[in-house]
Motif scaffolding. Sequence first.
Motif, PDB file in Angstrom:
ATOM      1  N   GLY A  92      -1.147  -5.048   1.011  1.00  0.00           N
ATOM      2  CA  GLY A  92      -2.184  -5.541   0.116  1.00  0.00           C
ATOM      3  C   GLY A  92      -2.006  -5.048  -1.310  1.00  0.00           C
ATOM      4  O   GLY A  92      -2.629  -5.547  -2.242  1.00  0.00           O
ATOM      5  N   VAL A  93      -1.145  -4.053  -1.511  1.00  0.00           N
ATOM      6  CA  VAL A  93      -0.842  -3.581  -2.857  1.00  0.00           C
ATOM      7  C   VAL A  93      -0.097  -4.676  -3.606  1.00  0.00           C
ATOM      8  O   VAL A  93      -0.371  -4.963  -4.769  1.00  0.00           O
ATOM      9  CB  VAL A  93      -0.020  -2.273  -2.806  1.00  0.00           C
ATOM     10  CG1 VAL A  93       0.450  -1.879  -4.197  1.00  0.00           C
ATOM     11  CG2 VAL A  93      -0.843  -1.158  -2.175  1.00  0.00           C
ATOM     12  N   CYS A 111      -4.247  -2.336   0.502  1.00  0.00           N
ATOM     13  CA  CYS A 111      -4.865  -2.393  -0.825  1.00  0.00           C
ATOM     14  C   CYS A 111      -5.757  -1.159  -1.017  1.00  0.00           C
ATOM     15  O   CYS A 111      -6.113  -0.480  -0.059  1.00  0.00           O
ATOM     16  CB  CYS A 111      -5.648  -3.689  -1.031  1.00  0.00           C
ATOM     17  SG  CYS A 111      -7.311  -3.711  -0.327  1.00  0.00           S
ATOM     18  N   SER A 112      -6.108  -0.873  -2.252  1.00  0.00           N
ATOM     19  CA  SER A 112      -6.856   0.347  -2.554  1.00  0.00           C
ATOM     20  C   SER A 112      -8.174   0.433  -1.785  1.00  0.00           C
ATOM     21  O   SER A 112      -8.562   1.501  -1.315  1.00  0.00           O
ATOM     22  CB  SER A 112      -7.109   0.457  -4.054  1.00  0.00           C
ATOM     23  OG  SER A 112      -7.866  -0.650  -4.512  1.00  0.00           O
ATOM     24  N   HIS A 161      -0.141  -8.059  -3.164  1.00  0.00           N
ATOM     25  CA  HIS A 161      -0.868  -9.160  -2.525  1.00  0.00           C
ATOM     26  C   HIS A 161      -0.123 -10.475  -2.712  1.00  0.00           C
ATOM     27  O   HIS A 161       0.411 -10.753  -3.782  1.00  0.00           O
ATOM     28  CB  HIS A 161      -2.277  -9.260  -3.116  1.00  0.00           C
ATOM     29  CG  HIS A 161      -3.191 -10.082  -2.293  1.00  0.00           C
ATOM     30  ND1 HIS A 161      -3.235 -11.451  -2.375  1.00  0.00           N
ATOM     31  CD2 HIS A 161      -4.085  -9.725  -1.343  1.00  0.00           C
ATOM     32  CE1 HIS A 161      -4.134 -11.907  -1.531  1.00  0.00           C
ATOM     33  NE2 HIS A 161      -4.664 -10.883  -0.891  1.00  0.00           N
ATOM     34  N   CYS A 175      -4.797  -3.247   6.054  1.00  0.00           N
ATOM     35  CA  CYS A 175      -4.272  -3.621   4.752  1.00  0.00           C
ATOM     36  C   CYS A 175      -4.061  -2.364   3.919  1.00  0.00           C
ATOM     37  O   CYS A 175      -4.792  -1.381   4.080  1.00  0.00           O
ATOM     38  CB  CYS A 175      -5.274  -4.562   4.086  1.00  0.00           C
ATOM     39  SG  CYS A 175      -4.893  -5.022   2.390  1.00  0.00           S
TER      40      CYS A 175
END
Length: 140
Positions: free
Chosen positions: A117-118, A34-35, A120, A32
Amino acid sequence: MNEEAKIHDAACHCGRVRFRVRLAGFDTIRRCTCSYCRMRGAIAVSAQRDDVAFVAGEDNLSLYQFNTGTAKHYFCRTCGIYTHHQRRSNPKLFGINVACLEGHGPFDFPEVVVMDGVNHPSDTSSGPRVAGVLRFVASE
């Protein structure tokens, strides 16, 4: 637990957290963008929450949540290894760290889908989006 799949033993690095997970296969492996996942770098496979059973050390897990607080990321408080997370996009699913599965690891998969995922799917109306593919090519 789902009756049509194989049971895998799993553990963190130090072995204090041990669990079993029933998986129908590895077709759901992913990373993913995301951060948090970007920094963690693990490859996860999806399992139904009811298909995960802790054998030992569930009380040794720490929980990390951020942003909306929906996703729940668990790791061993002794060795720090991420074991699993409850997914934000579907809280009935756990993402299991494939490196914790006995006899398996992240380099077993020549290609791993990387999800966006950034952006989402819970925050957009577009649904899940593939950001790319991560490839592993072993040297000869």
